[in-house]
Design a protein around this motif. Sequence first.
Motif, PDB file in Angstrom:
ATOM      1  N   UNK A 170     -25.090 102.552  86.427  1.00 11.24           N
ATOM      2  CA  UNK A 170     -25.481 102.276  85.044  1.00 11.24           C
ATOM      3  C   UNK A 170     -26.579 103.253  84.653  1.00 11.24           C
ATOM      4  N   UNK A 171     -26.464 103.812  83.449  1.00 18.57           N
ATOM      5  CA  UNK A 171     -27.488 104.721  82.936  1.00 18.57           C
ATOM      6  C   UNK A 171     -28.168 104.049  81.756  1.00 18.57           C
ATOM      7  N   UNK A 172     -29.463 103.816  81.909  1.00 19.92           N
ATOM      8  CA  UNK A 172     -30.256 103.186  80.863  1.00 19.92           C
ATOM      9  C   UNK A 172     -31.471 104.065  80.591  1.00 19.92           C
ATOM     10  N   UNK A 173     -31.572 104.538  79.374  1.00 24.44           N
ATOM     11  CA  UNK A 173     -32.711 105.372  78.951  1.00 24.44           C
ATOM     12  C   UNK A 173     -32.911 106.567  79.882  1.00 24.44           C
ATOM     13  N   UNK A 174     -31.822 107.188  80.305  1.00 27.77           N
ATOM     14  CA  UNK A 174     -31.909 108.365  81.157  1.00 27.77           C
ATOM     15  C   UNK A 174     -32.203 108.074  82.614  1.00 27.77           C
ATOM     16  N   UNK A 175     -32.182 106.812  83.015  1.00 28.70           N
ATOM     17  CA  UNK A 175     -32.435 106.428  84.406  1.00 28.70           C
ATOM     18  C   UNK A 175     -31.158 105.844  85.000  1.00 28.70           C
ATOM     19  N   UNK A 176     -30.861 106.219  86.252  1.00 32.85           N
ATOM     20  CA  UNK A 176     -29.641 105.767  86.920  1.00 32.85           C
ATOM     21  C   UNK A 176     -29.932 104.588  87.843  1.00 32.85           C
ATOM     22  N   UNK A 177     -29.079 103.571  87.752  1.00 29.26           N
ATOM     23  CA  UNK A 177     -29.172 102.398  88.617  1.00 29.26           C
ATOM     24  C   UNK A 177     -27.869 102.302  89.393  1.00 29.26           C
ATOM     25  N   UNK A 178     -27.936 102.522  90.712  1.00 25.96           N
ATOM     26  CA  UNK A 178     -26.778 102.392  91.601  1.00 25.96           C
ATOM     27  C   UNK A 178     -26.789 100.965  92.136  1.00 25.96           C
ATOM     28  N   UNK A 179     -25.758 100.207  91.811  1.00 26.25           N
ATOM     29  CA  UNK A 179     -25.719  98.788  92.137  1.00 26.25           C
ATOM     30  C   UNK A 179     -24.387  98.437  92.788  1.00 26.25           C
ATOM     31  N   UNK A 180     -24.291  97.232  93.328  1.00 22.05           N
ATOM     32  CA  UNK A 180     -23.053  96.718  93.912  1.00 22.05           C
ATOM     33  C   UNK A 180     -22.694  95.427  93.201  1.00 22.05           C
ATOM     34  N   UNK A 181     -21.428  95.080  93.257  1.00 25.51           N
ATOM     35  CA  UNK A 181     -21.016  93.789  92.705  1.00 25.51           C
ATOM     36  C   UNK A 181     -21.245  92.715  93.776  1.00 25.51           C
ATOM     37  N   UNK A 182     -21.611  91.521  93.340  1.00 27.72           N
ATOM     38  CA  UNK A 182     -21.792  90.414  94.288  1.00 27.72           C
ATOM     39  C   UNK A 182     -20.466  90.071  94.943  1.00 27.72           C
ATOM     40  N   UNK A 183     -20.484  89.897  96.269  1.00 26.13           N
ATOM     41  CA  UNK A 183     -19.279  89.561  97.020  1.00 26.13           C
ATOM     42  C   UNK A 183     -18.393  90.756  97.315  1.00 26.13           C
ATOM     43  N   UNK A 184     -18.866  91.969  97.040  1.00 26.85           N
ATOM     44  CA  UNK A 184     -18.044  93.152  97.315  1.00 26.85           C
ATOM     45  C   UNK A 184     -18.051  93.466  98.809  1.00 26.85           C
ATOM     46  N   UNK A 185     -17.233  94.417  99.207  1.00 26.46           N
ATOM     47  CA  UNK A 185     -17.097  94.809 100.614  1.00 26.46           C
ATOM     48  C   UNK A 185     -18.430  95.297 101.190  1.00 26.46           C
ATOM     49  N   UNK A 186     -19.324  95.741 100.345  1.00 28.93           N
ATOM     50  CA  UNK A 186     -20.624  96.246 100.804  1.00 28.93           C
ATOM     51  C   UNK A 186     -21.418  95.144 101.510  1.00 28.93           C
TER      52      UNK A 186
END
Length: 128
Positions: free
Chosen positions: A85-101
């Motif tokens: 997600x890119x918000x105000x020029x900042x990147x947020x690398x996230x995972x979905x809850x319950x994903x393989x991660x």
Amino acid sequence: KYDDLMCCGKLHSYNRAFDRITTKLERPMRRFEELEFFNVSTSDDPHLQEMLQSDSSVTVIATDHVLACLVAAARSVYSWDVVVTKIAGKLIFDKRNGSQIDFWSVNETAQDPPNNDDKDNINSPVKL
């Protein structure tokens, strides 16, 4: 060049005697019942959110689980789900809850990874 902005948690020491375990040289393992393991997403981590909002030099945030997936992506066998997600020029690398991660993988990057064909096999990923 990088700077550590914050260190959270505790890293226990590693016993190198476990490197020399063989079938003839057994070593009992012990459980760590007092430890808790958390699979926090980047958007749920209060420290990362605070850094992103308070420090203008921070432009990218991610948890260790998401970074590990990105590093192993070239050889990854199992699927993973990373949301950027890119918000105000900042990147947020996230995972979905319950994903393989969120789940442990065994020998994922091995040339011959374990398969799920025989779920009763002691060496199947489900049993490991």
